[in-house]
Design a protein around this motif. Structure first.
Motif, PDB file in Angstrom:
ATOM      1  N   ALA A  80       6.795  12.060  -0.340  1.00 55.54           N
ATOM      2  CA  ALA A  80       8.118  11.439  -0.354  1.00 55.54           C
ATOM      3  C   ALA A  80       8.033   9.960  -0.721  1.00 55.54           C
ATOM      4  CB  ALA A  80       8.795  11.613   1.004  1.00 55.54           C
ATOM      5  N   ARG A  81       7.023   9.266  -0.217  1.00 53.98           N
ATOM      6  CA  ARG A  81       6.853   7.845  -0.556  1.00 53.98           C
ATOM      7  C   ARG A  81       6.584   7.682  -2.053  1.00 53.98           C
ATOM      8  NH1 ARG A  81       5.482   3.768   3.157  1.00 53.98           N
ATOM      9  NH2 ARG A  81       4.221   2.892   1.462  1.00 53.98           N
ATOM     10  N   ALA A  82       5.653   8.478  -2.584  1.00 55.78           N
ATOM     11  CA  ALA A  82       5.297   8.345  -4.001  1.00 55.78           C
ATOM     12  C   ALA A  82       6.484   8.642  -4.906  1.00 55.78           C
ATOM     13  CB  ALA A  82       4.132   9.282  -4.323  1.00 55.78           C
ATOM     14  N   GLN A  83       7.226   9.674  -4.578  1.00 64.97           N
ATOM     15  CA  GLN A  83       8.376  10.024  -5.402  1.00 64.97           C
ATOM     16  C   GLN A  83       9.453   8.952  -5.337  1.00 64.97           C
ATOM     17  OE1 GLN A  83       9.357  13.913  -3.863  1.00 64.97           O
ATOM     18  NE2 GLN A  83       7.979  14.971  -5.292  1.00 64.97           N
ATOM     19  N   LYS A  84       9.634   8.374  -4.165  1.00 60.77           N
ATOM     20  CA  LYS A  84      10.627   7.311  -4.020  1.00 60.77           C
ATOM     21  C   LYS A  84      10.223   6.075  -4.822  1.00 60.77           C
ATOM     22  CE  LYS A  84      14.333   5.625  -1.921  1.00 60.77           C
ATOM     23  NZ  LYS A  84      15.688   6.174  -2.139  1.00 60.77           N
ATOM     24  N   LEU A  85       8.964   5.717  -4.753  1.00 60.10           N
ATOM     25  CA  LEU A  85       8.486   4.539  -5.468  1.00 60.10           C
ATOM     26  C   LEU A  85       8.587   4.703  -6.982  1.00 60.10           C
ATOM     27  CD1 LEU A  85       5.317   3.693  -3.348  1.00 60.10           C
ATOM     28  CD2 LEU A  85       7.381   2.302  -3.507  1.00 60.10           C
ATOM     29  N   GLN A  86       8.377   5.951  -7.438  1.00 57.15           N
ATOM     30  CA  GLN A  86       8.333   6.182  -8.876  1.00 57.15           C
ATOM     31  C   GLN A  86       9.693   6.485  -9.488  1.00 57.15           C
ATOM     32  OE1 GLN A  86       5.254   8.877  -9.992  1.00 57.15           O
ATOM     33  NE2 GLN A  86       5.710   8.809 -12.175  1.00 57.15           N
ATOM     34  N   SER A  87      10.596   7.009  -8.688  1.00 57.67           N
ATOM     35  CA  SER A  87      11.833   7.503  -9.293  1.00 57.67           C
ATOM     36  C   SER A  87      13.108   6.930  -8.703  1.00 57.67           C
ATOM     37  CB  SER A  87      11.878   9.036  -9.178  1.00 57.67           C
ATOM     38  OG  SER A  87      11.884   9.423  -7.807  1.00 57.67           O
ATOM     39  N   ASP A  88      12.995   5.960  -7.792  1.00 53.20           N
ATOM     40  CA  ASP A  88      14.216   5.372  -7.235  1.00 53.20           C
ATOM     41  C   ASP A  88      15.057   4.795  -8.368  1.00 53.20           C
ATOM     42  OD1 ASP A  88      15.814   2.941  -6.095  1.00 53.20           O
ATOM     43  OD2 ASP A  88      15.305   4.165  -4.352  1.00 53.20           O
ATOM     44  N   PRO A  89      16.300   5.230  -8.519  1.00 49.00           N
ATOM     45  CA  PRO A  89      17.105   4.814  -9.683  1.00 49.00           C
ATOM     46  C   PRO A  89      17.356   3.317  -9.754  1.00 49.00           C
ATOM     47  CG  PRO A  89      18.461   5.944  -8.040  1.00 49.00           C
ATOM     48  CD  PRO A  89      17.040   6.152  -7.633  1.00 49.00           C
ATOM     49  N   GLY A  90      17.448   2.651  -8.608  1.00 41.92           N
ATOM     50  CA  GLY A  90      17.720   1.216  -8.639  1.00 41.92           C
ATOM     51  C   GLY A  90      16.481   0.359  -8.563  1.00 41.92           C
ATOM     52  N   CYS A  91      15.309   1.006  -8.387  1.00 39.82           N
ATOM     53  CA  CYS A  91      14.106   0.207  -8.140  1.00 39.82           C
ATOM     54  C   CYS A  91      12.872   1.016  -8.499  1.00 39.82           C
ATOM     55  CB  CYS A  91      14.071  -0.201  -6.671  1.00 39.82           C
ATOM     56  SG  CYS A  91      12.676  -1.225  -6.238  1.00 39.82           S
ATOM     57  N   LYS A  92      12.675   1.280  -9.750  1.00 39.72           N
ATOM     58  CA  LYS A  92      11.549   2.093 -10.186  1.00 39.72           C
ATOM     59  C   LYS A  92      10.305   1.220 -10.338  1.00 39.72           C
ATOM     60  CE  LYS A  92      10.127   5.547 -13.595  1.00 39.72           C
ATOM     61  NZ  LYS A  92      10.526   6.305 -14.802  1.00 39.72           N
ATOM     62  N   LEU A  93       9.253   1.570  -9.612  1.00 37.91           N
ATOM     63  CA  LEU A  93       8.014   0.800  -9.636  1.00 37.91           C
ATOM     64  C   LEU A  93       7.115   1.305 -10.763  1.00 37.91           C
ATOM     65  CD1 LEU A  93       6.691  -1.428  -7.778  1.00 37.91           C
ATOM     66  CD2 LEU A  93       5.393   0.440  -6.748  1.00 37.91           C
ATOM     67  N   PRO A  94       6.455   0.426 -11.511  1.00 38.57           N
ATOM     68  CA  PRO A  94       5.502   0.877 -12.523  1.00 38.57           C
ATOM     69  C   PRO A  94       4.452   1.806 -11.903  1.00 38.57           C
ATOM     70  CG  PRO A  94       5.898  -1.474 -12.754  1.00 38.57           C
ATOM     71  CD  PRO A  94       6.595  -1.043 -11.492  1.00 38.57           C
ATOM     72  N   VAL A  95       4.117   2.876 -12.616  1.00 36.34           N
ATOM     73  CA  VAL A  95       3.184   3.882 -12.094  1.00 36.34           C
ATOM     74  C   VAL A  95       1.860   3.247 -11.685  1.00 36.34           C
ATOM     75  CG1 VAL A  95       1.887   5.963 -12.672  1.00 36.34           C
ATOM     76  CG2 VAL A  95       4.251   5.732 -13.430  1.00 36.34           C
ATOM     77  N   SER A  96       1.389   2.281 -12.458  1.00 30.93           N
ATOM     78  CA  SER A  96       0.100   1.655 -12.167  1.00 30.93           C
ATOM     79  C   SER A  96       0.100   0.867 -10.862  1.00 30.93           C
ATOM     80  CB  SER A  96      -0.305   0.728 -13.319  1.00 30.93           C
ATOM     81  OG  SER A  96       0.664  -0.305 -13.494  1.00 30.93           O
ATOM     82  N   ASP A  97       1.300   0.529 -10.357  1.00 30.69           N
ATOM     83  CA  ASP A  97       1.391  -0.241  -9.113  1.00 30.69           C
ATOM     84  C   ASP A  97       1.455   0.646  -7.867  1.00 30.69           C
ATOM     85  OD1 ASP A  97       1.281  -2.948  -9.927  1.00 30.69           O
ATOM     86  OD2 ASP A  97       3.332  -2.809 -10.682  1.00 30.69           O
ATOM     87  N   ILE A  98       1.711   1.922  -8.039  1.00 32.47           N
ATOM     88  CA  ILE A  98       1.848   2.793  -6.870  1.00 32.47           C
ATOM     89  C   ILE A  98       0.562   2.833  -6.037  1.00 32.47           C
ATOM     90  CG2 ILE A  98       2.229   5.170  -6.108  1.00 32.47           C
ATOM     91  CD1 ILE A  98       4.262   5.477  -8.320  1.00 32.47           C
ATOM     92  N   PRO A  99      -0.631   3.018  -6.633  1.00 31.16           N
ATOM     93  CA  PRO A  99      -1.840   2.989  -5.798  1.00 31.16           C
ATOM     94  C   PRO A  99      -2.034   1.657  -5.083  1.00 31.16           C
ATOM     95  CG  PRO A  99      -2.324   3.901  -7.963  1.00 31.16           C
ATOM     96  CD  PRO A  99      -0.950   3.326  -8.043  1.00 31.16           C
ATOM     97  N   LYS A 100      -1.593   0.557  -5.695  1.00 35.15           N
ATOM     98  CA  LYS A 100      -1.749  -0.747  -5.056  1.00 35.15           C
ATOM     99  C   LYS A 100      -0.865  -0.864  -3.813  1.00 35.15           C
ATOM    100  CE  LYS A 100      -2.702  -2.854  -9.574  1.00 35.15           C
ATOM    101  NZ  LYS A 100      -2.256  -3.824 -10.585  1.00 35.15           N
ATOM    102  N   VAL A 101       0.336  -0.327  -3.907  1.00 34.08           N
ATOM    103  CA  VAL A 101       1.240  -0.342  -2.755  1.00 34.08           C
ATOM    104  C   VAL A 101       0.772   0.656  -1.698  1.00 34.08           C
ATOM    105  CG1 VAL A 101       3.590   0.167  -2.004  1.00 34.08           C
ATOM    106  CG2 VAL A 101       3.211  -1.106  -4.122  1.00 34.08           C
ATOM    107  N   GLU A 102       0.298   1.809  -2.138  1.00 35.08           N
ATOM    108  CA  GLU A 102      -0.020   2.891  -1.208  1.00 35.08           C
ATOM    109  C   GLU A 102      -1.373   2.766  -0.520  1.00 35.08           C
ATOM    110  OE1 GLU A 102       2.719   5.639  -0.553  1.00 35.08           O
ATOM    111  OE2 GLU A 102       2.994   3.478  -0.807  1.00 35.08           O
ATOM    112  N   ILE A 103      -2.111   1.686  -0.773  1.00 42.43           N
ATOM    113  CA  ILE A 103      -3.296   1.444   0.056  1.00 42.43           C
ATOM    114  C   ILE A 103      -2.891   1.223   1.505  1.00 42.43           C
ATOM    115  CG2 ILE A 103      -4.659   0.490  -1.849  1.00 42.43           C
ATOM    116  CD1 ILE A 103      -4.127  -2.297  -0.695  1.00 42.43           C
TER     117      ILE A 103
END
Length: 554
Positions: free
Chosen positions: A293-316
């Motif tokens: 749920a966290r990964a999907q929210k970070l990647q696909s939130d319509p108002g705040c889509k995070l670059p894919v390369s940043d997801i592992p950095k946030v999810e540490i």
């Protein structure tokens, strides 16, 4: 005035020093006059720079060394800072304003005011997070802009209020717990099969690995997808990263040098998580809803889509949050229980046998041990085991919760006493100060004494002065998973194994000292990472070669 003079003159050279160095001038021949001028100047400067307080604000506590004393002590004593400052005032102040240079910081030491602070939405963590995201996670410029934007704050609040709690309760909590329990069952079945048991040279690192392995399986799903199985260095990286949080958060230049251990640990963690998120392994059904749920929210939130390369950095921060505090808590819980008087251990074994065990060698089936575990079972039917868990958290959690006052606001206790908190001021709330307060827990507050939780007269104290999981919207969402996981491990040890200490060759229970708690971690670690504290473990007589089967108690 005398204390100020002593603080100043302690840093001044003596007359002999000056004469020896050949720098005595006509202006400095009269040392008493020089000291007097210095004192007057310091007093004047102290008066001019002392922060002005509204009478409704918490009383001001000045440092022993003007301007910088509290700052020096904070870095010197770390998590003990608030305990030391509060005790110096004989616990006179439930809330205080601490002078920091020419500014101030609020310190909340009383549990009722801490509860009021947790509930007050004006005390916000957002400004603190915004200040640390870049230093701790090192996202791309685009990612940082997204995370600290108003839309990023909205996404974070949505995750904290709804997404994360939902992912860690009900069927999602049950799934995670079942997976962790299944991994623990395999580990202990293997341990029970050893005819000579196991000599564990460092019990802390062993317990830490046990916890991390079971937790990573519960989080990430399939073994071939689990980053911690694929890269064993990630476990140590979690704790190296945690140990360097303060250095990283300061944002010092050249972090690869000034915070080398944390910088390297972050690289290991990000590199280990990149394949998992890049290949979207979180979409497999074996992955936890929490991670997915966290990964999907970070990647696909319509108002705040995070670059894919940043997801592992946030999810540490996911494995850090799941393992960083639970691992040392497990260690202390185990050693406190195993080192307990025989009478307490006998009571605990009887309670576990009566409530949690479905089948065992004691009931005639020597090939399998069937147990049931859940946080609700422990809460409702295992009073002594629950008491041991809560008491371990009380004596080991020293967390300091920081907030920023975003608008003028008021906190109050149950008696109606109020303090005004002014906009823009940082607030620190010390769980360690509350947990070790003799005024709330008695003169034996430093001791592990789970029986205090079984006394009905202590119920009010327990509800008020026990805050290991924080509070308000930031109440730890993983607390129920952690309770079930840790309780299962303790129950297995108490039921099925004999454990004797082998600390530096001595077969006696001499527990390791606590490492100095950091300003930014939550649970005390053993000194020197438990080096020298070893144990010998073997199956109890009649419990050899059993298969452990741990079920989730619905």
């Amino acid at each position: 005035m005398a204390s100020i003079a002593s603080n100043i003159t302690s840093f001044l050279p003596t007359r002999e020093d000056i004469l020896r160095d050949g720098i005595l001038t006509s202006a400095s021949k009269n040392i008493p006059l020089t000291v007097a001028v210095a004192i007057i100047f310091t007093l004047l400067l102290n008066t001019l720079l002392t922060p002005r307080l509204d009478p409704r604000e918490p009383p001001l506590l000045k440092p022993s060394i003007p301007f910088i004393g509290h700052i020096i002590d904070m870095f010197r004593y770390q998590a003990k800072f608030h305990i030391i400052v509060s005790r110096k005032s004989n616990d006179k102040y439930p809330v205080a304003s601490l002078q920091m240079l020419n500014g101030k910081m609020y310190a909340i030491w009383d549990p009722e005011f801490i509860a009021s602070g947790f509930k007050n939405k004006i005390l916000s963590v957002d400004p603190i997070i915004d200040g640390y995201i870049d230093n701790l996670m090192a996202p791309s410029r685009e990612g940082l802009k997204v995370l600290i934007s108003p839309e990023g704050h909205d996404m974070t609040h949505e995750m904290i209020k709804h997404l994360i709690p939902t992912a860690l309760r009900g069927v999602n909590l049950e799934k995670m717990t079942r997976t962790a329990l299944g991994q623990l069952a395999l580990t202990f079945t293997e341990l029970a099969a050893s005819p000579t048991g196991e000599q564990i040279p460092n019990f802390y690192l062993w317990a830490r690995h046990l916890l991390c392995f079971a937790t990573s399986t519960a989080l990430y799903g399939k073994p071939e997808h689990d980053p911690f199985r694929l890269n064993p260095n990630m476990e140590q990286a979690i704790f190296d990263f945690e140990a360097s949080l303060l250095q990283l958060s300061l944002g010092l230049p050249f972090p690869s040098i000034t915070a080398a251990k944390g910088f390297k640990a972050r690289q290991i963690l990000v590199k280990g998580l990149e394949p998992y998120y890049g290949k979207k392994f979180y979409e497999f059904p074996e992955a936890s809803e929490f991670v997915r749920a966290r990964a999907q929210k970070l990647q696909s939130d319509p108002g705040c889509k995070l670059p894919v390369s940043d997801i592992p950095k946030v999810e540490i921060m996911v494995p850090f949050a799941a393992m960083g505090n639970s691992a040392p808590t497990l260690f202390w819980l185990l050693v406190f229980v195993l080192a307990s008087p025989q009478e307490r251990r006998d009571r605990l074994r009887k309670e576990i046998q009566n409530v949690m065990v479905l089948d065992s060698p004691d009931s005639g089936n020597s090939s399998e041990v069937r147990m049931k575990v859940s946080h609700l079972l422990i809460e409702n039917e295992c009073p002594l085991l629950k008491a041991c868990f809560r008491e371990t958290l009380r004596v080991s959690v020293h967390q300091i919760t920081s907030r920023v006052v975003t608008e003028d606001t008021v906190i109050q206790n149950s008696s109606g006493q109020e303090y005004l908190l002014k906009k823009g001021t940082q607030v620190q709330m010390s769980a360690g100060n509350v947990h070790k307060s003799p005024g709330w827990w008695g003169e034996d507050a430093d001791e592990f004494k789970p029986e205090r939780w079984l006394d009905p007269q202590n119920i009010k104290t327990a509800k008020t002065a026990w805050v290991p999981f924080g509070g308000g919207i930031h109440l730890c969402p993983g607390r129920n998973f952690a309770m079930a996981e840790l309780a299962a491990i303790v129950a297995i040890f108490v039921l099925g194994f004999e454990v004797e200490p082998n600390a530096k060759g001595k077969k006696e229970w001499k527990l390791p000292e606590y490492r100095l708690g950091s300003l930014v971690d939550a649970v005390s670690k053993p000194a020197e990472e438990g080096r020298g504290f070893g144990v010998n473990v073997k199956a109890r007589k009649g419990w050899e070669n059993v298969k452990w089967n741990i079920e989730y108690a619905s």
